[in-house]
Design a protein around this motif. Structure first.
Motif, PDB file in Angstrom:
ATOM      1  N   ASP A 212       0.869  -1.176   0.000  1.00 34.42           N
ATOM      2  CA  ASP A 212       0.000   0.000   0.000  1.00 34.42           C
ATOM      3  C   ASP A 212       0.905   1.224   0.000  1.00 34.42           C
ATOM      4  N   ALA A 213       0.586   2.219  -0.808  1.00 35.88           N
ATOM      5  CA  ALA A 213       1.428   3.414  -0.864  1.00 35.88           C
ATOM      6  C   ALA A 213       0.601   4.646  -1.193  1.00 35.88           C
ATOM      7  N   THR A 214       1.073   5.790  -0.705  1.00 39.98           N
ATOM      8  CA  THR A 214       0.419   7.078  -0.962  1.00 39.98           C
ATOM      9  C   THR A 214       1.449   8.093  -1.434  1.00 39.98           C
ATOM     10  N   LEU A 215       1.141   8.764  -2.518  1.00 41.32           N
ATOM     11  CA  LEU A 215       1.961   9.849  -3.061  1.00 41.32           C
ATOM     12  C   LEU A 215       1.212  11.158  -2.872  1.00 41.32           C
ATOM     13  N   VAL A 216       1.887  12.166  -2.319  1.00 39.97           N
ATOM     14  CA  VAL A 216       1.313  13.510  -2.176  1.00 39.97           C
ATOM     15  C   VAL A 216       2.274  14.488  -2.845  1.00 39.97           C
ATOM     16  N   VAL A 217       1.768  15.259  -3.801  1.00 36.39           N
ATOM     17  CA  VAL A 217       2.596  16.218  -4.535  1.00 36.39           C
ATOM     18  C   VAL A 217       2.075  17.623  -4.284  1.00 36.39           C
ATOM     19  N   ARG A 218       2.970  18.513  -3.857  1.00 37.55           N
ATOM     20  CA  ARG A 218       2.653  19.921  -3.658  1.00 37.55           C
ATOM     21  C   ARG A 218       3.547  20.733  -4.583  1.00 37.55           C
ATOM     22  N   PHE A 219       3.033  21.830  -5.080  1.00 41.15           N
ATOM     23  CA  PHE A 219       3.713  22.581  -6.119  1.00 41.15           C
ATOM     24  C   PHE A 219       4.041  24.001  -5.649  1.00 41.15           C
ATOM     25  N   PRO A 220       5.278  24.456  -5.795  1.00 42.40           N
ATOM     26  CA  PRO A 220       5.694  25.744  -5.238  1.00 42.40           C
ATOM     27  C   PRO A 220       5.268  26.974  -6.012  1.00 42.40           C
ATOM     28  N   GLN A 221       4.702  26.814  -7.205  1.00 39.60           N
ATOM     29  CA  GLN A 221       4.367  27.978  -8.030  1.00 39.60           C
ATOM     30  C   GLN A 221       2.875  28.284  -8.085  1.00 39.60           C
ATOM     31  N   HIS A 222       2.097  27.501  -7.393  1.00 40.61           N
ATOM     32  CA  HIS A 222       0.648  27.742  -7.440  1.00 40.61           C
ATOM     33  C   HIS A 222       0.019  27.285  -6.125  1.00 40.61           C
ATOM     34  N   ARG A 223      -0.313  28.219  -5.271  1.00 37.96           N
ATOM     35  CA  ARG A 223      -0.837  27.891  -3.959  1.00 37.96           C
ATOM     36  C   ARG A 223      -2.251  27.306  -4.042  1.00 37.96           C
ATOM     37  N   GLY A 224      -2.526  26.405  -3.113  1.00 36.85           N
ATOM     38  CA  GLY A 224      -3.874  25.860  -3.028  1.00 36.85           C
ATOM     39  C   GLY A 224      -4.114  24.631  -3.853  1.00 36.85           C
ATOM     40  N   MET A 225      -3.067  23.960  -4.337  1.00 39.34           N
ATOM     41  CA  MET A 225      -3.248  22.778  -5.172  1.00 39.34           C
ATOM     42  C   MET A 225      -2.507  21.603  -4.561  1.00 39.34           C
ATOM     43  N   VAL A 226      -3.140  20.418  -4.593  1.00 41.85           N
ATOM     44  CA  VAL A 226      -2.497  19.191  -4.128  1.00 41.85           C
ATOM     45  C   VAL A 226      -2.954  18.034  -5.009  1.00 41.85           C
ATOM     46  N   PHE A 227      -2.004  17.156  -5.317  1.00 42.23           N
ATOM     47  CA  PHE A 227      -2.272  15.984  -6.149  1.00 42.23           C
ATOM     48  C   PHE A 227      -1.887  14.753  -5.341  1.00 42.23           C
ATOM     49  N   THR A 228      -2.759  13.743  -5.306  1.00 45.02           N
ATOM     50  CA  THR A 228      -2.480  12.540  -4.532  1.00 45.02           C
ATOM     51  C   THR A 228      -2.752  11.284  -5.349  1.00 45.02           C
ATOM     52  N   VAL A 229      -2.005  10.243  -5.038  1.00 46.45           N
ATOM     53  CA  VAL A 229      -2.219   8.911  -5.610  1.00 46.45           C
ATOM     54  C   VAL A 229      -2.173   7.910  -4.466  1.00 46.45           C
ATOM     55  N   ASP A 230      -3.201   7.077  -4.354  1.00 44.99           N
ATOM     56  CA  ASP A 230      -3.230   5.993  -3.372  1.00 44.99           C
ATOM     57  C   ASP A 230      -3.356   4.669  -4.110  1.00 44.99           C
ATOM     58  N   VAL A 231      -2.485   3.711  -3.802  1.00 46.78           N
ATOM     59  CA  VAL A 231      -2.562   2.380  -4.391  1.00 46.78           C
ATOM     60  C   VAL A 231      -2.613   1.349  -3.264  1.00 46.78           C
ATOM     61  N   SER A 232      -3.453   0.335  -3.424  1.00 37.40           N
ATOM     62  CA  SER A 232      -3.608  -0.708  -2.404  1.00 37.40           C
ATOM     63  C   SER A 232      -3.776  -2.051  -3.082  1.00 37.40           C
ATOM     64  N   GLY A 233      -2.908  -2.999  -2.753  1.00 40.06           N
ATOM     65  CA  GLY A 233      -3.043  -4.346  -3.291  1.00 40.06           C
ATOM     66  C   GLY A 233      -4.278  -5.018  -2.714  1.00 40.06           C
ATOM     67  N   LEU A 234      -4.946  -5.825  -3.531  1.00 35.26           N
ATOM     68  CA  LEU A 234      -6.188  -6.470  -3.120  1.00 35.26           C
ATOM     69  C   LEU A 234      -6.000  -7.976  -2.954  1.00 35.26           C
ATOM     70  N   LEU A 235      -6.346  -8.482  -1.774  1.00 34.10           N
ATOM     71  CA  LEU A 235      -6.355  -9.920  -1.557  1.00 34.10           C
ATOM     72  C   LEU A 235      -7.699 -10.514  -1.956  1.00 34.10           C
ATOM     73  N   LYS A 236      -8.764  -9.720  -1.796  1.00 38.30           N
ATOM     74  CA  LYS A 236     -10.106 -10.176  -2.165  1.00 38.30           C
ATOM     75  C   LYS A 236     -10.952  -8.973  -2.571  1.00 38.30           C
ATOM     76  N   THR A 237     -12.085  -9.225  -3.162  1.00 36.82           N
ATOM     77  CA  THR A 237     -12.971  -8.152  -3.616  1.00 36.82           C
ATOM     78  C   THR A 237     -13.552  -7.401  -2.426  1.00 36.82           C
ATOM     79  N   PRO A 238     -13.452  -6.052  -2.408  1.00 35.55           N
ATOM     80  CA  PRO A 238     -14.012  -5.276  -1.290  1.00 35.55           C
ATOM     81  C   PRO A 238     -15.514  -5.484  -1.159  1.00 35.55           C
ATOM     82  N   LYS A 239     -16.023  -5.401   0.066  1.00 37.21           N
ATOM     83  CA  LYS A 239     -17.452  -5.593   0.318  1.00 37.21           C
ATOM     84  C   LYS A 239     -18.271  -4.358  -0.058  1.00 37.21           C
ATOM     85  N   GLU A 240     -17.638  -3.180  -0.067  1.00 38.83           N
ATOM     86  CA  GLU A 240     -18.387  -1.954  -0.345  1.00 38.83           C
ATOM     87  C   GLU A 240     -18.792  -1.899  -1.807  1.00 38.83           C
ATOM     88  N   SER A 241     -19.723  -1.005  -2.121  1.00 32.40           N
ATOM     89  CA  SER A 241     -20.250  -0.897  -3.481  1.00 32.40           C
ATOM     90  C   SER A 241     -19.158  -0.457  -4.441  1.00 32.40           C
TER      91      SER A 241
END
Length: 345
Positions: A212-241
């Motif tokens: 499982d990993a999370t990437l957070v990117v912040r940029f010095p030339q434009h305030r108020g912006m954030v980009f994120t990536v979350d990845v999670s390996g799956l052992l089984k199908t999630p129960k949620e919709s």
């Protein structure tokens, strides 16, 4: 109303990272230099000036570089000091709690140590393993494995419940640590494995989906912006919709609060060889005067048992701080530049 919309945008699309007033880029189509970062099994190009943070775990084991080069004796001495303090704190149990545990087949004599310190073991010249209860009134515990690797002192950590599980959990942390390879200066590795910032874990076979990993990117030339990536390996199908149903449902709820929310794009899109669902919206900014904020979201459901097709959620938000002046078109260019650069390593 703008404040309500901003909050709903963050909540309704299932944000996994808190949106802070941070910095960002003006455009991704300029000649600005980029650098490649590795998150999980994926590579992504970001402006070289961007602030990048990557965290992650492997089989629920997280890792951090505590300090640079040190001696085993110094590391051992420091941990012995902590162990002494933990051993001086007696565990507190009560008859009612013990009776409840036994009712559910749990033996409190085994799940609680006598003190907060469950155990400490030394492998001279290489590592120290330590287990301790998180609280004097709880059977939850933490395992820390401190190891000297190449350029420094690294700490591998996980949590579990029941002191009797400590030996098995300690050994599993050791096996995970055996698979860890540190990287220098966020280097992109050439060997297979799961990236977790300044290191990667070599996986145990082609069906190992433990990362499982999370990437957070912040940029010095434009305030108020954030980009994120979350990845999670799956052992089984999630129960949620399914992701699409949840996103569409939240978008429908959001539209009930204001007719000013504009859908820029919505539908199936493929990035990095992963089939996913994207929703891009804009809404009035707190700045007023026609200024808008944008939120871009794309997610892939993933395939259980397939490490190259994890659950993925990516998002870009502008103007969280109320200081963005991006048009919808400018924001779309930034989002597209980031997402089209994502690829399997």
């Amino acid at each position: 109303m703008a404040i309500v919309i901003r909050i709903l945008v963050a909540v309704a699309l299932g944000c996994s990272v808190s949106f802070l007033a941070v910095a960002g880029v003006r455009t991704m189509v300029s000649d600005d230099a980029v650098r490649t970062v590795c998150v999980g099994h994926f590579l992504l190009d970001v402006p070289i000036s961007a602030d990048v943070q990557i965290t992650g775990s492997y089989r629920a084991v997280s890792v951090e570089r505590v300090m640079g080069r040190t001696s085993f004796a110094a590391m051992k001495s420091k941990l012995q000091g902590r162990a002494g303090i933990l051993e001086g704190a007696s565990m507190r149990r009560d008859a009612g709690g013990d009776a409840l545990d036994r009712k559910f087949g749990v033996d409190p004599e085994k799940t609680y140590a006598a003190t907060r310190l469950i155990g400490i073991q030394y492998e001279e010249g290489r590592q120290v393993a330590m287990g301790y209860h998180d609280k004097t009134s709880s059977d939850g515990f933490t395992v820390e494995l401190h190891r000297l690797i190449e350029d420094g002192h690294y700490q591998f950590t996980t949590k579990n419940v029941g002191a009797d599980k400590y030996p098995a959990v300690r050994d599993s942390v050791g096996r995970a640590a055996d698979r860890y390879v540190p990287l220098k200066n966020n280097a992109v590795p050439s060997e297979p494995g799961f990236c977790v910032g300044n290191g990667l874990f070599r996986e145990d076979g082609s069906r190992d989906v433990g990362g499982d990993a999370t990437l957070v990117v912040r940029f010095p030339q434009h305030r108020g912006m954030v980009f994120t990536v979350d990845v999670s390996g799956l052992l089984k199908t999630p129960k949620e919709s399914p992701l699409r149903d949840r996103v569409d449902g939240d978008l429908a709820l959001l539209s009930r609060f204001s007719s000013s929310v504009k859908t820029l794009r919505r539908g199936k899109v493929e990035y990095a060889g992963q089939s996913g669902y994207e929703v891009d919206i804009s809404a009035p900014s707190e700045r007023g005067s026609g200024v808008r904020m944008q939120k871009f979201f794309w997610g892939a459901e993933g395939t259980p048992g397939d490490p190259l097709h994890p659950l993925i959620e990516t998002q870009l938000i502008t103007d969280e701080s109320g200081r963005s002046m991006l048009t919808d078109g400018e924001a779309e260019v930034i989002w597209s530049g980031l997402m089209t650069s994502m690829r399997l390593r």
